[in-house]
Write an enzyme that holds these catalytic residues in place. Structure first.
Site, PDB file in Angstrom:
ATOM      1  N   SER A 108       0.835  -1.206   0.000  1.00  0.00           N
ATOM      2  CA  SER A 108       0.000   0.000   0.000  1.00  0.00           C
ATOM      3  C   SER A 108       0.868   1.254   0.000  1.00  0.00           C
ATOM      4  O   SER A 108       2.019   1.234   0.413  1.00  0.00           O
ATOM      5  CB  SER A 108      -0.897   0.021   1.241  1.00  0.00           C
ATOM      6  OG  SER A 108      -1.730  -1.118   1.250  1.00  0.00           O
TER       7      SER A 108
HETATM    8  N1  SAH Z   1      -0.786  -4.602   3.503  1.00  0.00           N
HETATM    9  C1  SAH Z   1       0.224  -5.288   2.732  1.00  0.00           C
HETATM   10  C2  SAH Z   1      -0.254  -5.943   1.457  1.00  0.00           C
HETATM   11  C3  SAH Z   1      -1.426  -5.343   0.740  1.00  0.00           C
HETATM   12  S1  SAH Z   1      -1.866  -6.215  -0.758  1.00  0.00           S
HETATM   13  C4  SAH Z   1       1.342  -4.348   2.406  1.00  0.00           C
HETATM   14  O1  SAH Z   1       1.128  -3.132   2.380  1.00  0.00           O
HETATM   15  O2  SAH Z   1       2.431  -4.840   2.151  1.00  0.00           O
HETATM   16  C5  SAH Z   1      -3.059  -7.353  -0.100  1.00  0.00           C
HETATM   17  C6  SAH Z   1      -2.473  -8.647   0.328  1.00  0.00           C
HETATM   18  O3  SAH Z   1      -3.552  -9.469   0.716  1.00  0.00           O
HETATM   19  C7  SAH Z   1      -1.721  -9.411  -0.754  1.00  0.00           C
HETATM   20  O4  SAH Z   1      -0.447  -9.733  -0.310  1.00  0.00           O
HETATM   21  C8  SAH Z   1      -2.587 -10.653  -0.992  1.00  0.00           C
HETATM   22  O5  SAH Z   1      -1.803 -11.783  -1.343  1.00  0.00           O
HETATM   23  C9  SAH Z   1      -3.260 -10.799   0.354  1.00  0.00           C
HETATM   24  N2  SAH Z   1      -4.528 -11.550   0.359  1.00  0.00           N
HETATM   25  C10 SAH Z   1      -5.580 -11.464  -0.485  1.00  0.00           C
HETATM   26  N3  SAH Z   1      -6.560 -12.333  -0.142  1.00  0.00           N
HETATM   27  C11 SAH Z   1      -6.117 -12.984   0.973  1.00  0.00           C
HETATM   28  C12 SAH Z   1      -6.675 -14.003   1.797  1.00  0.00           C
HETATM   29  N4  SAH Z   1      -7.868 -14.548   1.559  1.00  0.00           N
HETATM   30  N5  SAH Z   1      -5.938 -14.428   2.857  1.00  0.00           N
HETATM   31  C13 SAH Z   1      -4.705 -13.917   3.109  1.00  0.00           C
HETATM   32  N6  SAH Z   1      -4.116 -12.970   2.348  1.00  0.00           N
HETATM   33  C14 SAH Z   1      -4.824 -12.490   1.289  1.00  0.00           C
END
Ligand code: SAH
Length: 273
Positions: A108
């Site tokens: 993000s």
């Molecule tokens: N907040 C984090 C990543 C944001 S992107 C940062 O800033 O680094 C959203 C993340 O959610 C991604 O890494 C994706 O793989 C994860 N994601 C999406 N659906 C998910 C689920 N059902 N369970 C666990 N992770 C999930």
């Protein structure tokens, strides 16, 4: 350092921007921050003499200058956890924009991290329990762990095992390394829609991907008095603030319009949604 020479808009200009177009991968939180991008890019490119730590500090100062961070604790934690350790090599770390991290996921934008940290600040006191669903790079999990300290628990749950592994490496290089070693910070591979019951109930839950609706297990795992911050929606998404009252009822309000990747199954994500 001053950015007065940079053509930056006022805070109100930033705040009144509508939600922008998607980033180039078509994914990721994209509250418009184009003016900040221009400013941040200028900062890091024109003052490349500073160390990474200094540039991280300058990014935080800039977010403060534009009124995007007002909390001292959030300033402290964002200064402590260097964002550059969490973005892929060669990615401009201090630009206020989401960045692709592979697997159709993004880290993000700094202003979204700041917003979520501020919304959760009261629920990230020393000794408290925090859950970061969709922990991705591990940046926010590291921030949460730093705030709740060695007596607390910060748990990241991410469904892409490769991101779990790289996030652990990122955290090991960061100021939160000792918390990982000590066990108060951990990152797990799993479906975050189920939460992580082992350390429930949580004072703070952050969800880093947009859910079509708030998953019930996450509401169940929120402590009375606890707060969850979660983007909800498909094309049009709101960052919702879910407060669990002491009687177990929940109050929900919308903070702002956002654009996040979906909270979905691993298969759907890897296929490009
Ligand atoms: N907040 C984090 C990543 C944001 S992107 C940062 O800033 O680094 C959203 C993340 O959610 C991604 O890494 C994706 O793989 C994860 N994601 C999406 N659906 C998910 C689920 N059902 N369970 C666990 N992770 C999930």
């Amino acid at each position: 350092m001053s950015s007065d020479n940079l053509a930056c808009p006022s805070t109100s200009d930033l705040r009144t921007q509508p939600v922008a177009a998607l980033d180039k991968e078509g994914i990721g939180p994209a509250m418009t921050s184009i003016p900040m991008i221009a400013c941040s890019t200028s900062l890091s490119e024109h003052h490349s003499g500073g160390s990474g730590t200094n540039k991280n500090k300058q990014m935080v100062e800039q977010l403060q200058r534009y009124g995007l961070i007002s909390s001292k604790k959030v300033v402290e934690v964002m200064e402590t956890i260097d964002r550059a350790l969490f973005v892929p090599d060669g990615t401009p770390a201090y630009v206020d924009s989401p960045m692709a991290i592979g697997y159709n996921a993004t880290i993000s934008a700094p202003h979204m991290h700041a917003t979520c940290l501020q919304l959760l600040e009261e629920n990230l006191q020393p000794g408290m329990h925090a859950l970061d669903v969709g922990s991705g790079t591990g940046y926010l999990t590291a921030c949460f762990a730093t705030m709740v300290g060695p007596q607390g628990h910060a748990i990241g749950v991410e469904h892409i095992p490769e991101l779990v592994a790289s996030s652990i490496k990122n955290i090991e290089k960061s100021a939160a390394a000792s918390l990982l070693k000590g066990g108060s910070l951990s990152v797990h591979a799993g479906d975050g829609r189920e939460g992580w019951p082992e350390h429930a109930p949580y004072d703070a839950i952050h969800v880093g991907a947009a859910a079509p609706e708030i998953p019930q297990p996450l509401i169940d795992q929120l402590k009375p008095g606890g707060r969850m911050v979660i983007p909800v929606g498909k094309i049009f998404q709101d960052l919702q603030v879910v407060d669990k009252n002491l009687d177990g009822s929940v109050s929900i309000r919308s903070e702002t319009a956002v654009r996040y990747v979906p909270l979905t199954s691993r298969d759907a994500q890897l296929k490009g949604y």
